[in-house]
Design an enzyme around this catalytic site. Structure first.
Site, PDB file in Angstrom:
ATOM      1  CE1 TYR A 128      -3.694  -2.272   0.113  1.00  0.00           C
ATOM      2  CE2 TYR A 128      -4.549  -0.843   1.831  1.00  0.00           C
ATOM      3  CZ  TYR A 128      -4.743  -1.860   0.919  1.00  0.00           C
ATOM      4  OH  TYR A 128      -5.968  -2.451   0.833  1.00  0.00           O
ATOM      5  CB  SER A 129       3.062   2.664   2.687  1.00  0.00           C
ATOM      6  OG  SER A 129       2.112   2.353   3.670  1.00  0.00           O
ATOM      7  CD  GLU A 245      -3.334  -2.604   7.984  1.00  0.00           C
ATOM      8  OE1 GLU A 245      -3.926  -2.160   6.990  1.00  0.00           O
ATOM      9  OE2 GLU A 245      -2.147  -2.334   8.241  1.00  0.00           O
ATOM     10  CB  SER A 381      -0.261   7.297  12.276  1.00  0.00           C
ATOM     11  OG  SER A 381      -1.119   8.412  12.098  1.00  0.00           O
ATOM     12  CG  ASN A 382      -1.719   5.181  17.738  1.00  0.00           C
ATOM     13  OD1 ASN A 382      -1.906   4.321  16.870  1.00  0.00           O
ATOM     14  ND2 ASN A 382      -1.384   4.875  18.975  1.00  0.00           N
ATOM     15  CD  GLU A 383       0.066  10.902  15.612  1.00  0.00           C
ATOM     16  OE1 GLU A 383       0.167   9.945  14.816  1.00  0.00           O
ATOM     17  OE2 GLU A 383       0.827  11.030  16.591  1.00  0.00           O
TER      18      GLU A 383
HETATM   19  C1  LIG Z   1       7.218  -1.100  10.942  1.00  0.00           C
HETATM   20  C2  LIG Z   1       6.254  -0.676   9.887  1.00  0.00           C
HETATM   21  C3  LIG Z   1       5.673  -1.622   9.082  1.00  0.00           C
HETATM   22  C4  LIG Z   1       4.818  -1.247   8.044  1.00  0.00           C
HETATM   23  N1  LIG Z   1       4.330  -2.218   7.199  1.00  0.00           N
HETATM   24  C5  LIG Z   1       3.634  -1.844   6.105  1.00  0.00           C
HETATM   25  C6  LIG Z   1       3.254  -2.819   5.130  1.00  0.00           C
HETATM   26  O1  LIG Z   1       3.515  -4.022   5.277  1.00  0.00           O
HETATM   27  N2  LIG Z   1       2.626  -2.398   4.020  1.00  0.00           N
HETATM   28  C7  LIG Z   1       2.308  -1.092   3.797  1.00  0.00           C
HETATM   29  O2  LIG Z   1       1.707  -0.779   2.786  1.00  0.00           O
HETATM   30  N3  LIG Z   1       2.656  -0.135   4.712  1.00  0.00           N
HETATM   31  C8  LIG Z   1       3.314  -0.484   5.848  1.00  0.00           C
HETATM   32  N4  LIG Z   1       3.705   0.468   6.769  1.00  0.00           N
HETATM   33  C9  LIG Z   1       3.463   1.869   6.462  1.00  0.00           C
HETATM   34  C10 LIG Z   1       2.469   2.543   7.343  1.00  0.00           C
HETATM   35  O3  LIG Z   1       1.164   2.195   6.990  1.00  0.00           O
HETATM   36  C11 LIG Z   1       2.727   4.061   7.222  1.00  0.00           C
HETATM   37  O4  LIG Z   1       3.993   4.325   7.800  1.00  0.00           O
HETATM   38  C12 LIG Z   1       1.665   4.859   7.926  1.00  0.00           C
HETATM   39  O5  LIG Z   1       0.459   4.796   7.226  1.00  0.00           O
HETATM   40  C13 LIG Z   1       2.106   6.360   8.065  1.00  0.00           C
HETATM   41  O6  LIG Z   1       2.457   6.867   6.838  1.00  0.00           O
HETATM   42  P1  LIG Z   1       3.854   7.629   6.613  1.00  0.00           P
HETATM   43  O7  LIG Z   1       4.947   6.774   7.154  1.00  0.00           O
HETATM   44  O8  LIG Z   1       3.936   8.020   5.185  1.00  0.00           O
HETATM   45  O9  LIG Z   1       3.769   8.907   7.524  1.00  0.00           O
HETATM   46  P2  LIG Z   1       2.940  10.242   7.232  1.00  0.00           P
HETATM   47  O10 LIG Z   1       1.616   9.882   6.691  1.00  0.00           O
HETATM   48  O11 LIG Z   1       3.814  11.147   6.427  1.00  0.00           O
HETATM   49  O12 LIG Z   1       2.769  10.813   8.678  1.00  0.00           O
HETATM   50  C14 LIG Z   1       3.815  11.505   9.373  1.00  0.00           C
HETATM   51  C15 LIG Z   1       3.228  11.987  10.702  1.00  0.00           C
HETATM   52  O13 LIG Z   1       2.180  12.931  10.464  1.00  0.00           O
HETATM   53  C16 LIG Z   1       0.974  12.499  11.099  1.00  0.00           C
HETATM   54  N5  LIG Z   1      -0.176  12.810  10.228  1.00  0.00           N
HETATM   55  C17 LIG Z   1      -0.297  12.551   8.909  1.00  0.00           C
HETATM   56  N6  LIG Z   1      -1.497  12.965   8.455  1.00  0.00           N
HETATM   57  C18 LIG Z   1      -2.176  13.486   9.523  1.00  0.00           C
HETATM   58  C19 LIG Z   1      -3.458  14.045   9.709  1.00  0.00           C
HETATM   59  N7  LIG Z   1      -4.316  14.150   8.698  1.00  0.00           N
HETATM   60  N8  LIG Z   1      -3.806  14.458  10.958  1.00  0.00           N
HETATM   61  C20 LIG Z   1      -2.956  14.344  12.017  1.00  0.00           C
HETATM   62  N9  LIG Z   1      -1.698  13.814  11.881  1.00  0.00           N
HETATM   63  C21 LIG Z   1      -1.312  13.384  10.667  1.00  0.00           C
HETATM   64  C22 LIG Z   1       1.119  10.988  11.251  1.00  0.00           C
HETATM   65  O14 LIG Z   1       0.344  10.496  12.305  1.00  0.00           O
HETATM   66  C23 LIG Z   1       2.618  10.858  11.533  1.00  0.00           C
HETATM   67  O15 LIG Z   1       2.874  11.109  12.882  1.00  0.00           O
HETATM   68  C24 LIG Z   1       4.517   0.117   7.839  1.00  0.00           C
HETATM   69  C25 LIG Z   1       5.070   1.082   8.695  1.00  0.00           C
HETATM   70  C26 LIG Z   1       5.929   0.706   9.693  1.00  0.00           C
HETATM   71  C27 LIG Z   1       6.535   1.775  10.577  1.00  0.00           C
END
Ligand SMILES: Cc1cc2nc3c(=O)[nH]c(=O)nc-3n(C[C@H](O)[C@H](O)[C@H](O)COP(=O)(O)OP(=O)(O)OC[C@H]3O[C@@H](n4cnc5c(N)ncnc54)[C@H](O)[C@@H]3O)c2cc1C
Length: 396
Positions: A128-129, A245, A381-383
Protein backbone atom coordinates in the site's frame (compact mmCIF):
# COMPACT_ATOMS: atom_id res chain seq x y z
CA UNK A 1 -24.99 -6.03 28.33
CA UNK A 2 -23.26 -9.40 28.83
CA UNK A 3 -19.56 -9.10 29.64
CA UNK A 4 -19.04 -12.64 30.89
CA UNK A 5 -18.44 -15.71 28.78
CA UNK A 6 -21.20 -18.32 28.56
CA UNK A 7 -20.46 -21.90 29.75
CA UNK A 8 -20.07 -22.96 26.09
CA UNK A 9 -17.58 -20.14 25.48
CA UNK A 10 -15.62 -21.11 28.59
CA UNK A 11 -15.52 -24.73 27.39
CA UNK A 12 -14.23 -23.50 24.02
CA UNK A 13 -11.54 -21.45 25.79
CA UNK A 14 -10.42 -24.53 27.71
CA UNK A 15 -10.28 -26.59 24.52
CA UNK A 16 -8.08 -23.96 22.81
CA UNK A 17 -5.91 -23.59 25.90
CA UNK A 18 -5.22 -27.29 26.25
CA UNK A 19 -4.56 -27.74 22.51
CA UNK A 20 -2.05 -24.91 22.61
CA UNK A 21 -0.41 -26.38 25.70
CA UNK A 22 0.09 -29.68 23.90
CA UNK A 23 0.95 -28.46 20.40
CA UNK A 24 2.88 -25.21 20.60
CA UNK A 25 6.51 -26.24 19.99
CA UNK A 26 8.70 -25.28 22.94
CA UNK A 27 11.41 -23.70 20.78
CA UNK A 28 8.89 -21.36 19.14
CA UNK A 29 7.33 -20.39 22.46
CA UNK A 30 10.75 -19.63 23.91
CA UNK A 31 11.71 -17.48 20.90
CA UNK A 32 8.47 -15.49 21.19
CA UNK A 33 8.80 -14.98 24.94
CA UNK A 34 12.40 -13.83 24.67
CA UNK A 35 11.73 -11.53 21.72
CA UNK A 36 14.05 -13.44 19.43
CA UNK A 37 13.57 -13.02 15.67
CA UNK A 38 11.25 -15.45 13.92
CA UNK A 39 12.39 -16.81 10.57
CA UNK A 40 10.13 -17.46 7.57
CA UNK A 41 10.35 -21.16 8.44
CA UNK A 42 9.26 -20.50 12.06
CA UNK A 43 6.22 -18.54 10.90
CA UNK A 44 5.24 -21.13 8.31
CA UNK A 45 5.77 -24.04 10.72
CA UNK A 46 3.29 -22.57 13.20
CA UNK A 47 0.83 -21.63 10.47
CA UNK A 48 0.91 -25.17 9.06
CA UNK A 49 0.41 -26.70 12.52
CA UNK A 50 -2.74 -24.63 12.94
CA UNK A 51 -3.83 -25.44 9.39
CA UNK A 52 -3.63 -29.16 10.15
CA UNK A 53 -5.99 -28.60 13.09
CA UNK A 54 -8.32 -26.48 10.91
CA UNK A 55 -7.61 -23.34 12.96
CA UNK A 56 -5.36 -21.32 10.60
CA UNK A 57 -8.15 -19.05 9.40
CA UNK A 58 -10.10 -18.18 12.57
CA UNK A 59 -12.29 -15.70 10.68
CA UNK A 60 -12.73 -17.83 7.56
CA UNK A 61 -16.12 -19.32 6.74
CA UNK A 62 -16.46 -23.10 6.65
CA UNK A 63 -17.01 -22.96 2.89
CA UNK A 64 -13.34 -22.08 2.43
CA UNK A 65 -11.92 -24.33 5.15
CA UNK A 66 -12.37 -22.05 8.17
CA UNK A 67 -13.68 -23.28 11.54
CA UNK A 68 -16.86 -21.18 11.22
CA UNK A 69 -16.29 -19.52 14.61
CA UNK A 70 -18.33 -16.57 15.78
CA UNK A 71 -16.75 -13.27 16.87
CA UNK A 72 -16.41 -14.33 20.51
CA UNK A 73 -14.70 -17.60 19.64
CA UNK A 74 -12.30 -15.76 17.34
CA UNK A 75 -11.49 -13.30 20.08
CA UNK A 76 -10.95 -16.07 22.64
CA UNK A 77 -8.69 -17.93 20.20
CA UNK A 78 -6.57 -14.85 19.48
CA UNK A 79 -6.23 -13.96 23.14
CA UNK A 80 -5.32 -17.51 24.15
CA UNK A 81 -2.65 -17.64 21.41
CA UNK A 82 -1.26 -14.31 22.62
CA UNK A 83 -1.23 -15.47 26.21
CA UNK A 84 0.38 -18.81 25.35
CA UNK A 85 3.18 -17.09 23.39
CA UNK A 86 2.52 -18.48 19.92
CA UNK A 87 4.19 -16.94 16.87
CA UNK A 88 1.81 -14.57 15.10
CA UNK A 89 -0.23 -15.74 12.15
CA UNK A 90 1.10 -13.39 9.47
CA UNK A 91 -1.97 -11.35 8.57
CA UNK A 92 -1.25 -10.31 4.98
CA UNK A 93 -2.60 -13.47 3.33
CA UNK A 94 -4.95 -14.84 5.97
CA UNK A 95 -6.71 -11.78 7.27
CA UNK A 96 -6.14 -9.17 4.59
CA UNK A 97 -5.92 -10.62 1.08
CA UNK A 98 -8.26 -13.56 1.78
CA UNK A 99 -11.26 -11.51 3.03
CA UNK A 100 -10.77 -9.23 0.02
CA UNK A 101 -10.84 -12.20 -2.36
CA UNK A 102 -13.88 -13.67 -0.60
CA UNK A 103 -15.71 -10.35 -0.95
CA UNK A 104 -14.50 -9.05 -4.33
CA UNK A 105 -12.58 -11.88 -6.10
CA UNK A 106 -13.73 -13.94 -9.07
CA UNK A 107 -14.48 -17.62 -8.51
CA UNK A 108 -11.23 -18.47 -10.34
CA UNK A 109 -9.21 -16.16 -8.07
CA UNK A 110 -10.81 -17.66 -4.96
CA UNK A 111 -10.10 -21.22 -6.07
CA UNK A 112 -6.55 -20.41 -7.09
CA UNK A 113 -5.42 -18.40 -4.06
CA UNK A 114 -7.55 -19.16 -0.98
CA UNK A 115 -6.51 -22.81 -0.36
CA UNK A 116 -2.85 -21.87 -0.78
CA UNK A 117 -3.22 -18.98 1.67
CA UNK A 118 -4.94 -21.16 4.25
CA UNK A 119 -2.24 -23.80 4.02
CA UNK A 120 0.69 -21.32 4.05
CA UNK A 121 1.81 -22.45 0.59
CA UNK A 122 2.14 -18.79 -0.44
CA UNK A 123 3.58 -16.07 1.78
CA UNK A 124 1.95 -12.66 1.14
CA UNK A 125 2.91 -9.06 1.82
CA UNK A 126 1.07 -5.75 1.58
CA UNK A 127 1.98 -3.09 -0.99
CA UNK A 128 0.00 0.00 0.00
CA UNK A 129 2.40 2.68 1.32
CA UNK A 130 4.72 4.67 -0.90
CA UNK A 131 7.20 7.46 -0.14
CA UNK A 132 4.90 10.44 0.54
CA UNK A 133 1.76 8.27 0.49
CA UNK A 134 1.18 6.72 3.90
CA UNK A 135 -1.59 8.46 5.82
CA UNK A 136 -2.46 10.19 2.57
CA UNK A 137 -2.73 6.87 0.76
CA UNK A 138 -4.91 8.16 -2.08
CA UNK A 139 -1.94 10.19 -3.37
CA UNK A 140 -0.15 6.97 -4.39
CA UNK A 141 1.72 7.08 -7.70
CA UNK A 142 2.72 3.53 -8.66
CA UNK A 143 1.23 3.19 -12.13
CA UNK A 144 -0.28 0.21 -13.94
CA UNK A 145 -0.90 0.66 -17.66
CA UNK A 146 -2.97 -1.88 -19.56
CA UNK A 147 -1.08 -3.55 -22.41
CA UNK A 148 -3.14 -6.31 -24.05
CA UNK A 149 -3.89 -8.97 -21.45
CA UNK A 150 -1.33 -7.56 -18.97
CA UNK A 151 -0.79 -4.50 -16.82
CA UNK A 152 2.68 -2.97 -16.87
CA UNK A 153 3.56 -1.70 -13.37
CA UNK A 154 6.14 0.99 -12.57
CA UNK A 155 6.77 2.64 -9.21
CA UNK A 156 7.79 1.99 -5.63
CA UNK A 157 6.29 0.70 -2.40
CA UNK A 158 7.85 1.24 1.02
CA UNK A 159 7.71 -0.24 4.55
CA UNK A 160 6.70 -3.57 3.04
CA UNK A 161 6.71 -5.85 6.08
CA UNK A 162 8.33 -9.23 5.40
CA UNK A 163 8.47 -8.46 1.67
CA UNK A 164 11.76 -10.40 1.64
CA UNK A 165 9.88 -13.55 2.71
CA UNK A 166 6.97 -13.06 0.32
CA UNK A 167 5.89 -15.05 -2.74
CA UNK A 168 3.08 -12.59 -3.56
CA UNK A 169 2.24 -8.95 -2.92
CA UNK A 170 -1.16 -7.27 -3.15
CA UNK A 171 -0.79 -3.72 -4.38
CA UNK A 172 -2.77 -0.56 -4.81
CA UNK A 173 -1.79 0.94 -8.16
CA UNK A 174 -2.96 3.93 -10.16
CA UNK A 175 -4.68 2.90 -13.40
CA UNK A 176 -6.03 6.38 -14.22
CA UNK A 177 -3.72 9.36 -13.78
CA UNK A 178 -6.43 11.99 -14.32
CA UNK A 179 -9.32 10.93 -12.10
CA UNK A 180 -12.16 13.27 -11.05
CA UNK A 181 -11.18 12.71 -7.41
CA UNK A 182 -7.98 11.06 -6.16
CA UNK A 183 -9.76 8.04 -4.67
CA UNK A 184 -10.91 7.07 -8.15
CA UNK A 185 -8.62 5.42 -10.70
CA UNK A 186 -6.87 3.21 -8.13
CA UNK A 187 -6.88 -0.57 -8.69
CA UNK A 188 -6.04 -3.62 -6.58
CA UNK A 189 -3.53 -6.01 -8.19
CA UNK A 190 -2.05 -9.34 -7.10
CA UNK A 191 1.58 -9.59 -8.14
CA UNK A 192 3.90 -12.61 -8.11
CA UNK A 193 7.12 -11.49 -6.40
CA UNK A 194 9.16 -13.62 -8.83
CA UNK A 195 8.04 -11.52 -11.82
CA UNK A 196 11.01 -9.92 -13.63
CA UNK A 197 11.44 -6.22 -12.80
CA UNK A 198 10.76 -6.50 -9.03
CA UNK A 199 13.56 -5.51 -6.66
CA UNK A 200 13.27 -5.87 -2.87
CA UNK A 201 15.66 -3.71 -0.84
CA UNK A 202 15.94 -4.03 2.95
CA UNK A 203 15.24 -1.14 5.34
CA UNK A 204 16.98 -1.76 8.65
CA UNK A 205 14.97 -0.41 11.57
CA UNK A 206 16.52 1.24 14.63
CA UNK A 207 16.46 -2.10 16.45
CA UNK A 208 19.01 -3.30 13.90
CA UNK A 209 16.69 -5.89 12.37
CA UNK A 210 15.44 -6.49 8.85
CA UNK A 211 11.66 -6.50 8.97
CA UNK A 212 10.55 -4.00 6.34
CA UNK A 213 11.58 -3.26 2.77
CA UNK A 214 11.34 -1.05 -0.22
CA UNK A 215 9.89 -2.78 -3.28
CA UNK A 216 10.61 -1.37 -6.74
CA UNK A 217 8.63 -2.17 -9.89
CA UNK A 218 10.30 -1.64 -13.28
CA UNK A 219 8.08 -2.59 -16.23
CA UNK A 220 6.61 -5.50 -14.26
CA UNK A 221 4.10 -7.39 -16.42
CA UNK A 222 1.11 -8.61 -14.41
CA UNK A 223 -1.62 -10.75 -16.01
CA UNK A 224 -4.89 -8.77 -16.17
CA UNK A 225 -6.65 -11.75 -14.54
CA UNK A 226 -4.84 -10.70 -11.31
CA UNK A 227 -6.96 -7.55 -11.04
CA UNK A 228 -9.35 -7.82 -8.06
CA UNK A 229 -12.73 -6.10 -8.38
CA UNK A 230 -13.19 -3.59 -11.20
CA UNK A 231 -10.41 -1.46 -12.64
CA UNK A 232 -10.45 1.93 -10.89
CA UNK A 233 -12.42 0.62 -7.90
CA UNK A 234 -9.44 -0.30 -5.73
CA UNK A 235 -10.26 2.32 -3.10
CA UNK A 236 -13.40 0.41 -2.15
CA UNK A 237 -11.21 -2.68 -1.66
CA UNK A 238 -8.60 -0.68 0.27
CA UNK A 239 -11.14 0.67 2.75
CA UNK A 240 -12.67 -2.76 3.29
CA UNK A 241 -9.21 -4.17 4.03
CA UNK A 242 -8.15 -1.41 6.44
CA UNK A 243 -11.12 -2.25 8.70
CA UNK A 244 -9.85 -5.84 8.90
CA UNK A 245 -6.30 -4.63 9.55
CA UNK A 246 -7.34 -2.63 12.64
CA UNK A 247 -9.50 -5.34 14.17
CA UNK A 248 -6.42 -7.28 15.30
CA UNK A 249 -4.30 -4.55 16.84
CA UNK A 250 -5.59 -4.69 20.47
CA UNK A 251 -3.53 -7.83 21.22
CA UNK A 252 -4.79 -8.09 24.78
CA UNK A 253 -3.60 -11.67 25.34
CA UNK A 254 -0.03 -10.74 24.36
CA UNK A 255 -0.10 -7.72 26.68
CA UNK A 256 -1.38 -9.86 29.57
CA UNK A 257 1.51 -12.27 29.11
CA UNK A 258 3.96 -9.39 28.90
CA UNK A 259 2.54 -7.83 32.05
CA UNK A 260 3.25 -11.09 33.90
CA UNK A 261 6.75 -11.02 32.40
CA UNK A 262 7.18 -7.42 33.54
CA UNK A 263 6.25 -8.37 37.11
CA UNK A 264 8.81 -11.15 37.02
CA UNK A 265 11.54 -8.81 35.72
CA UNK A 266 10.68 -6.17 38.32
CA UNK A 267 10.90 -8.73 41.12
CA UNK A 268 14.45 -9.77 40.27
CA UNK A 269 17.15 -8.85 42.73
CA UNK A 270 19.57 -6.31 41.16
CA UNK A 271 23.01 -7.76 40.45
CA UNK A 272 24.70 -5.54 43.03
CA UNK A 273 22.01 -6.20 45.69
CA UNK A 274 19.50 -3.64 46.99
CA UNK A 275 15.79 -3.16 46.43
CA UNK A 276 13.92 -4.67 43.51
CA UNK A 277 11.95 -2.36 41.23
CA UNK A 278 8.80 -3.97 42.56
CA UNK A 279 9.65 -2.45 45.94
CA UNK A 280 9.72 1.01 44.39
CA UNK A 281 6.31 2.61 44.98
CA UNK A 282 6.52 4.91 41.93
CA UNK A 283 7.29 1.98 39.67
CA UNK A 284 4.45 -0.06 41.20
CA UNK A 285 2.13 2.88 40.67
CA UNK A 286 2.94 3.11 36.94
CA UNK A 287 2.62 -0.63 36.54
CA UNK A 288 -0.70 -0.79 38.35
CA UNK A 289 -2.13 2.04 36.24
CA UNK A 290 -1.11 0.12 33.15
CA UNK A 291 -2.74 -3.04 34.46
CA UNK A 292 -5.98 -1.13 35.05
CA UNK A 293 -5.83 0.32 31.53
CA UNK A 294 -5.34 -3.15 30.12
CA UNK A 295 -8.37 -4.38 32.04
CA UNK A 296 -10.38 -1.41 30.73
CA UNK A 297 -9.31 -2.25 27.19
CA UNK A 298 -10.38 -5.86 27.69
CA UNK A 299 -13.80 -4.74 28.90
CA UNK A 300 -14.11 -2.37 25.92
CA UNK A 301 -13.32 -5.31 23.67
CA UNK A 302 -15.93 -7.45 25.41
CA UNK A 303 -18.43 -4.63 24.92
CA UNK A 304 -17.79 -4.68 21.17
CA UNK A 305 -18.14 -8.45 21.20
CA UNK A 306 -21.51 -8.08 22.86
CA UNK A 307 -22.54 -5.72 20.05
CA UNK A 308 -21.28 -8.19 17.48
CA UNK A 309 -23.29 -10.99 19.11
CA UNK A 310 -26.31 -8.74 18.64
CA UNK A 311 -25.49 -8.39 14.92
CA UNK A 312 -24.03 -4.86 15.04
CA UNK A 313 -20.79 -4.58 13.04
CA UNK A 314 -18.07 -2.51 14.74
CA UNK A 315 -17.35 0.80 13.06
CA UNK A 316 -14.99 3.56 14.09
CA UNK A 317 -14.78 1.98 17.58
CA UNK A 318 -12.12 -0.35 16.16
CA UNK A 319 -9.88 2.73 16.16
CA UNK A 320 -10.14 2.89 19.96
CA UNK A 321 -8.78 -0.67 20.24
CA UNK A 322 -5.87 0.18 17.95
CA UNK A 323 -5.10 3.38 19.83
CA UNK A 324 -5.26 2.10 23.40
CA UNK A 325 -3.88 -1.35 22.53
CA UNK A 326 -0.73 0.09 20.96
CA UNK A 327 -0.25 2.67 23.73
CA UNK A 328 -0.34 -0.16 26.27
CA UNK A 329 2.06 -2.28 24.22
CA UNK A 330 4.52 0.59 24.05
CA UNK A 331 4.19 1.40 27.76
CA UNK A 332 4.97 -2.24 28.57
CA UNK A 333 8.21 -2.07 26.62
CA UNK A 334 9.14 1.13 28.51
CA UNK A 335 8.45 -0.39 31.92
CA UNK A 336 10.41 -3.52 31.05
CA UNK A 337 13.39 -1.35 30.21
CA UNK A 338 12.98 0.46 33.52
CA UNK A 339 12.62 -2.82 35.39
CA UNK A 340 16.01 -4.12 34.29
CA UNK A 341 17.70 -0.75 34.83
CA UNK A 342 21.27 -0.40 33.64
CA UNK A 343 21.20 -3.69 31.79
CA UNK A 344 18.61 -2.30 29.33
CA UNK A 345 21.13 0.25 28.14
CA UNK A 346 23.24 -2.46 26.58
CA UNK A 347 21.95 -2.42 23.02
CA UNK A 348 24.05 -5.24 21.57
CA UNK A 349 25.27 -6.86 24.73
CA UNK A 350 26.95 -9.95 23.27
CA UNK A 351 29.86 -9.56 25.67
CA UNK A 352 27.63 -9.40 28.74
CA UNK A 353 25.52 -12.28 27.51
CA UNK A 354 28.56 -14.42 26.92
CA UNK A 355 29.80 -13.55 30.38
CA UNK A 356 26.51 -14.94 31.67
CA UNK A 357 25.43 -11.59 33.06
CA UNK A 358 22.45 -11.10 30.79
CA UNK A 359 19.80 -13.61 29.82
CA UNK A 360 18.38 -13.58 26.29
CA UNK A 361 15.18 -11.81 27.32
CA UNK A 362 16.99 -8.93 29.04
CA UNK A 363 19.43 -8.49 26.21
CA UNK A 364 16.57 -8.19 23.70
CA UNK A 365 14.57 -5.58 25.64
CA UNK A 366 16.23 -2.48 24.16
CA UNK A 367 15.72 -3.73 20.61
CA UNK A 368 12.12 -4.59 21.44
CA UNK A 369 11.56 -1.11 22.87
CA UNK A 370 12.92 0.47 19.69
CA UNK A 371 10.95 -1.88 17.46
CA UNK A 372 7.65 -1.17 19.18
CA UNK A 373 7.71 2.53 18.31
CA UNK A 374 6.24 1.20 15.05
CA UNK A 375 2.91 0.18 16.57
CA UNK A 376 1.60 3.73 16.77
CA UNK A 377 2.56 4.32 13.12
CA UNK A 378 1.46 1.24 11.18
CA UNK A 379 -2.09 0.12 10.40
CA UNK A 380 -3.03 3.82 10.27
CA UNK A 381 -1.09 6.07 12.65
CA UNK A 382 -2.58 6.84 16.05
CA UNK A 383 -3.13 10.47 15.05
CA UNK A 384 -5.22 9.23 12.12
CA UNK A 385 -7.16 6.94 14.52
CA UNK A 386 -7.91 9.99 16.70
CA UNK A 387 -9.18 11.84 13.63
CA UNK A 388 -11.47 8.89 12.81
CA UNK A 389 -12.83 8.74 16.35
CA UNK A 390 -13.41 12.50 16.40
CA UNK A 391 -15.24 12.41 13.07
CA UNK A 392 -17.25 9.21 13.34
CA UNK A 393 -17.88 8.77 17.06
CA UNK A 394 -17.88 12.27 18.52
CA UNK A 395 -19.36 13.87 15.40
CA UNK A 396 -16.65 16.57 15.19
C1 LIG B 1 7.22 -1.10 10.94
C2 LIG B 1 6.25 -0.68 9.89
C3 LIG B 1 5.67 -1.62 9.08
C4 LIG B 1 4.82 -1.25 8.04
N1 LIG B 1 4.33 -2.22 7.20
C5 LIG B 1 3.63 -1.84 6.11
C6 LIG B 1 3.25 -2.82 5.13
O1 LIG B 1 3.52 -4.02 5.28
N2 LIG B 1 2.63 -2.40 4.02
C7 LIG B 1 2.31 -1.09 3.80
O2 LIG B 1 1.71 -0.78 2.79
N3 LIG B 1 2.66 -0.14 4.71
C8 LIG B 1 3.31 -0.48 5.85
N4 LIG B 1 3.70 0.47 6.77
C9 LIG B 1 3.46 1.87 6.46
C10 LIG B 1 2.47 2.54 7.34
O3 LIG B 1 1.16 2.19 6.99
C11 LIG B 1 2.73 4.06 7.22
O4 LIG B 1 3.99 4.32 7.80
C12 LIG B 1 1.66 4.86 7.93
O5 LIG B 1 0.46 4.80 7.23
C13 LIG B 1 2.11 6.36 8.07
O6 LIG B 1 2.46 6.87 6.84
P1 LIG B 1 3.85 7.63 6.61
O7 LIG B 1 4.95 6.77 7.15
O8 LIG B 1 3.94 8.02 5.18
O9 LIG B 1 3.77 8.91 7.52
P2 LIG B 1 2.94 10.24 7.23
O10 LIG B 1 1.62 9.88 6.69
O11 LIG B 1 3.81 11.15 6.43
O12 LIG B 1 2.77 10.81 8.68
C14 LIG B 1 3.81 11.50 9.37
C15 LIG B 1 3.23 11.99 10.70
O13 LIG B 1 2.18 12.93 10.46
C16 LIG B 1 0.97 12.50 11.10
N5 LIG B 1 -0.18 12.81 10.23
C17 LIG B 1 -0.30 12.55 8.91
N6 LIG B 1 -1.50 12.96 8.46
C18 LIG B 1 -2.18 13.49 9.52
C19 LIG B 1 -3.46 14.04 9.71
N7 LIG B 1 -4.32 14.15 8.70
N8 LIG B 1 -3.81 14.46 10.96
C20 LIG B 1 -2.96 14.34 12.02
N9 LIG B 1 -1.70 13.81 11.88
C21 LIG B 1 -1.31 13.38 10.67
C22 LIG B 1 1.12 10.99 11.25
O14 LIG B 1 0.34 10.50 12.30
C23 LIG B 1 2.62 10.86 11.53
O15 LIG B 1 2.87 11.11 12.88
C24 LIG B 1 4.52 0.12 7.84
C25 LIG B 1 5.07 1.08 8.69
C26 LIG B 1 5.93 0.71 9.69
C27 LIG B 1 6.54 1.77 10.58
Amino acid sequence: MELNYSPEELAFRDEVRSWLRENLPEDLRTKVERYEGLSREDLIRWHKLLASKGWAGPAWPEEWGGPGWDATQRYIFEEECGFAGTPPLVPFGLSMCAPVLMRFGTQAQKERFLPRILNADDFWCQGYSEPGSGSDLASLKTRAVRDGDHYVVNGQKIWTTLGHYADWIFCLVRTDSNPRIRQEGISFLLIDMKTPGITVRPLILMDGHHEVNEVFFDDVRVPAENLVHEEGKGWTVAKFLLGHERMNTGRIGVSKRELAQLKELASRQPAGGGRTMMQDSRFRDRMTRLEVELQALEITNLRFLDQLRGGKAPGAEVSMLKLRGTEIQQALTELMMQAVGMQAAAFAPDGLQQAGELDTLTSNLAARYCNFRKTSIYAGSNEIQRNIIAKMTLGL
